[in-house]
Write a protein that holds these residues in place. Structure first.
Motif, PDB file in Angstrom:
ATOM      1  N   CYS A 118      -6.062   9.221   0.984  1.00 33.49           N
ATOM      2  CA  CYS A 118      -5.022   9.881   0.342  1.00 33.49           C
ATOM      3  C   CYS A 118      -3.646  10.250   0.771  1.00 33.49           C
ATOM      4  O   CYS A 118      -2.810  10.331   0.167  1.00 33.49           O
ATOM      5  CB  CYS A 118      -5.516  11.085  -0.320  1.00 33.49           C
ATOM      6  SG  CYS A 118      -5.658  12.304   1.065  1.00 33.49           S
TER       7      CYS A 118
ATOM      8  N   PRO B 180      -9.281  13.281  -0.080  1.00 35.40           N
ATOM      9  CA  PRO B 180     -10.346  12.154   0.483  1.00 35.40           C
ATOM     10  C   PRO B 180      -9.688  11.433   1.115  1.00 35.40           C
ATOM     11  O   PRO B 180      -8.828  11.195   1.486  1.00 35.40           O
ATOM     12  CB  PRO B 180     -10.764  11.686  -0.930  1.00 35.40           C
ATOM     13  CG  PRO B 180      -9.566  12.025  -2.018  1.00 35.40           C
ATOM     14  CD  PRO B 180      -8.798  13.505  -1.494  1.00 35.40           C
ATOM     15  N   SER B 181     -10.608  10.436   1.913  1.00 38.71           N
ATOM     16  CA  SER B 181     -10.021   9.379   2.877  1.00 38.71           C
ATOM     17  C   SER B 181      -9.296   8.450   2.143  1.00 38.71           C
ATOM     18  O   SER B 181      -9.561   8.081   0.720  1.00 38.71           O
ATOM     19  CB  SER B 181     -11.569   8.498   2.838  1.00 38.71           C
ATOM     20  OG  SER B 181     -11.026   7.515   3.904  1.00 38.71           O
TER      21      SER B 181
ATOM     22  N   THR C  58      -3.066  11.472   6.738  1.00 38.02           N
ATOM     23  CA  THR C  58      -2.729  11.123   8.344  1.00 38.02           C
ATOM     24  C   THR C  58      -1.276  10.359   8.379  1.00 38.02           C
ATOM     25  O   THR C  58      -0.464  10.904   9.390  1.00 38.02           O
ATOM     26  CB  THR C  58      -3.761   9.981   9.008  1.00 38.02           C
ATOM     27  OG1 THR C  58      -4.925  10.757   9.115  1.00 38.02           O
ATOM     28  CG2 THR C  58      -3.411   9.603  10.347  1.00 38.02           C
ATOM     29  N   THR C  59      -0.926   9.714   7.400  1.00 38.44           N
ATOM     30  CA  THR C  59       0.382   9.026   7.287  1.00 38.44           C
ATOM     31  C   THR C  59       1.366  10.434   7.246  1.00 38.44           C
ATOM     32  O   THR C  59       2.635  10.043   7.838  1.00 38.44           O
ATOM     33  CB  THR C  59       0.519   8.195   6.161  1.00 38.44           C
ATOM     34  OG1 THR C  59      -0.572   7.149   6.338  1.00 38.44           O
ATOM     35  CG2 THR C  59       1.719   7.302   5.984  1.00 38.44           C
TER      36      THR C  59
ATOM     37  N   ALA D 287       0.983   4.461   0.557  1.00 39.12           N
ATOM     38  CA  ALA D 287       0.180   5.688   1.375  1.00 39.12           C
ATOM     39  C   ALA D 287       0.693   7.005   1.014  1.00 39.12           C
ATOM     40  O   ALA D 287      -0.129   7.970   0.810  1.00 39.12           O
ATOM     41  CB  ALA D 287       0.239   5.188   2.871  1.00 39.12           C
TER      42      ALA D 287
ATOM     43  N   VAL E 115       0.922  -1.264  -0.057  1.00 35.51           N
ATOM     44  CA  VAL E 115      -0.028  -0.029   0.053  1.00 35.51           C
ATOM     45  C   VAL E 115       0.879   1.189   0.078  1.00 35.51           C
ATOM     46  O   VAL E 115       1.616   1.581   1.004  1.00 35.51           O
ATOM     47  CB  VAL E 115      -0.924   0.126   1.051  1.00 35.51           C
ATOM     48  CG1 VAL E 115      -1.853   1.202   1.096  1.00 35.51           C
ATOM     49  CG2 VAL E 115      -1.663  -1.300   1.522  1.00 35.51           C
TER      50      VAL E 115
HETATM   51  P1  ATP Z   1      -8.779   9.274   6.471  1.00 32.28           P
HETATM   52  O1  ATP Z   1      -8.977  10.473   5.992  1.00 32.28           O
HETATM   53  O2  ATP Z   1      -9.704   8.254   5.962  1.00 32.28           O
HETATM   54  O3  ATP Z   1      -7.995   9.359   7.781  1.00 32.28           O
HETATM   55  P2  ATP Z   1      -5.976   9.655   5.211  1.00 32.28           P
HETATM   56  O4  ATP Z   1      -5.882  10.603   3.605  1.00 32.28           O
HETATM   57  O5  ATP Z   1      -5.402  10.357   6.312  1.00 32.28           O
HETATM   58  O6  ATP Z   1      -7.552   9.023   5.084  1.00 32.28           O
HETATM   59  P3  ATP Z   1      -4.076   7.583   5.746  1.00 32.28           P
HETATM   60  O7  ATP Z   1      -4.666   7.005   6.935  1.00 32.28           O
HETATM   61  O8  ATP Z   1      -2.772   8.244   5.554  1.00 32.28           O
HETATM   62  O9  ATP Z   1      -5.086   8.235   4.708  1.00 32.28           O
HETATM   63  O10 ATP Z   1      -3.756   6.182   4.746  1.00 32.28           O
HETATM   64  C1  ATP Z   1      -3.105   6.164   3.474  1.00 32.28           C
HETATM   65  C2  ATP Z   1      -3.451   4.685   2.942  1.00 32.28           C
HETATM   66  O11 ATP Z   1      -2.469   3.919   3.614  1.00 32.28           O
HETATM   67  C3  ATP Z   1      -4.711   4.249   2.947  1.00 32.28           C
HETATM   68  O12 ATP Z   1      -4.656   3.433   1.919  1.00 32.28           O
HETATM   69  C4  ATP Z   1      -4.573   3.431   4.369  1.00 32.28           C
HETATM   70  O13 ATP Z   1      -5.409   2.056   4.269  1.00 32.28           O
HETATM   71  C5  ATP Z   1      -3.209   2.928   4.285  1.00 32.28           C
HETATM   72  N1  ATP Z   1      -2.825   2.596   5.508  1.00 32.28           N
HETATM   73  C6  ATP Z   1      -2.823   3.621   6.782  1.00 32.28           C
HETATM   74  N2  ATP Z   1      -2.224   3.131   8.029  1.00 32.28           N
HETATM   75  C7  ATP Z   1      -1.911   1.845   7.755  1.00 32.28           C
HETATM   76  C8  ATP Z   1      -1.310   0.870   8.326  1.00 32.28           C
HETATM   77  N3  ATP Z   1      -0.841   1.183   9.546  1.00 32.28           N
HETATM   78  N4  ATP Z   1      -1.272  -0.354   7.850  1.00 32.28           N
HETATM   79  C9  ATP Z   1      -1.628  -0.569   6.301  1.00 32.28           C
HETATM   80  N5  ATP Z   1      -2.215   0.298   5.559  1.00 32.28           N
HETATM   81  C10 ATP Z   1      -2.384   1.722   6.119  1.00 32.28           C
END
Ligand code: ATP
Length: 325
Positions: free
Chosen positions: A43, A40-41, A46-47, A21, A19
């Motif tokens: 994207c 969007p969710s 958070t990472t 991220a 994945v």
């Molecule tokens: P949201 O608004 O839903 O929180 P986001 O933009 O903050 O989303 P992230 O949480 O950064 O997105 O996730 C980015 C990608 O990495 C997604 O596909 C998520 O499923 C994946 N991901 C995030 N953390 C992990 C983890 N600990 N293990 C596996 N995959 C992860």
């Protein structure tokens, strides 16, 4: 209070070896800036934030704060405040004890702790609630405690992940004003994660719009709104018409289209009229089964057009922004 620059330099993060991220993100955040990661969710917002905080280690790329490479520094040595949607308060401790936590960890002398807790609670308008437990507070008050707890240690950087996500609309708007005002007053560098474009537009000095782990555009709210660079940014932020003309995509905001009786570029029929308070969003069908969104701003109580009305539409060419892809 001090503030610090943050730099992400070509940062990439993959989970479980597959994945992707965060995909080569480079960002330069200025000291004292209110900077939002919007998208969007899934994207990668958070990472990205968690890599600044130190909860995740990038596969490649570097993270710098105040000019120093902190990529390999553990979380507790990074000197950053953090606020999450879930507040993460200690339920059995009072408001004052919750706020004092970071100071205790840093072994600040007791009289100083009392003074600083008092000041932090005053900053977030919670004076008088020192002895309550989190369960005896409203959602907005709990979020303020979380803020006070993060700010009491006077961090140069404050990281917020959807901090207002659990609040109802009215309270959320009020907290948006308060948080922005507090951030400017303290001068702290604030990185704010949200999927809510209105929230990002309202609060940020600059926004990075993310999609599939990449940054699509960085700019001030007006720039992002008025000059979206890509189809994704145009579509994600607010209402927009995407015009396909000779192989090129151009984008036109509904408020840039005028209802005219003479000199119409196109004519059509009103399909629907959605009353939004100070404006009405009309969907007008034009030729070839296509339609355009038109925003009619009105000082009075309703729009001048109704479904079924024939209308002429005009706009200035310069308001149709050419998109990259
Ligand atoms: P949201 O608004 O839903 O929180 P986001 O933009 O903050 O989303 P992230 O949480 O950064 O997105 O996730 C980015 C990608 O990495 C997604 O596909 C998520 O499923 C994946 N991901 C995030 N953390 C992990 C983890 N600990 N293990 C596996 N995959 C992860």
């Amino acid at each position: 209070m001090t503030s610090a620059t943050i730099k992400l330099d070509n940062v990439t993060k993959t989970f479980d070896g597959r994945v992707l991220a965060v995909d080569g993100v480079t960002l330069d955040i200025a000291a004292g800036e209110f900077f939002s990661l919007l998208g969007p969710s899934g994207c990668g917002k958070t990472t990205s934030l968690r890599m600044i905080a130190g909860f995740e280690l990038p596969d490649s790329g570097r993270v710098h704060v105040a000019g120093r490479d902190i990529t390999d520094l553990p979380v507790h040595k990074r000197d950053m405040g953090m606020v999450f949607q879930s507040y993460a308060l200690f339920p059995h401790r009072t408001v004052a004890e919750n706020v004092a936590f970071g100071l205790r960890m840093r072994e600040v002398p007791k009289p100083d702790i009392a003074r600083r807790v008092k000041a932090a609670l005053a900053q977030v308008a919670l004076t008088g609630l020192e002895d309550r437990k989190p369960g005896q507070l409203s959602g907005g008050q709990q979020q303020r405690v979380a803020l006070a707890r993060a700010l009491v240690v006077e961090p140069p950087v404050l990281l917020c992940d959807e901090p207002l996500g659990a609040l109802d609309r009215k309270l959320r708007q009020q907290m948006q004003f308060e948080l922005k005002e507090l951030q400017k007053r303290l001068g702290v560098t604030l990185v704010f994660v949200t999927h809510d474009q209105e929230e990002a537009l309202a609060m940020s000095d600059r926004i990075a719009v993310m999609n599939h782990g990449k940054v699509e555009q960085v700019g001030a709210p007006t720039e992002i709104y008025e000059r979206p660079r890509t189809r994704f940014v145009a579509d994600f932020i607010g209402e927009i018409n995407i015009l396909e003309e000779g192989g090129r995509a151009r984008a036109l905001r509904p408020e840039k289209i005028r209802l005219v009786s003479d000199g119409a570029r196109v004519s059509g029929t009103v399909d629907t009229a959605n009353f939004l308070g100070g404006s009405t969003l009309l969907r007008v069908s034009i030729a070839d089964g296509r339609s355009l969104l038109v925003r009619e701003t009105h000082a009075g109580e309703r729009a001048s057009r109704l479904p079924g009305d024939a209308v002429g539409l005009a706009w200035n060419d310069a308001d149709a922004v050419t998109l990259e892809s």
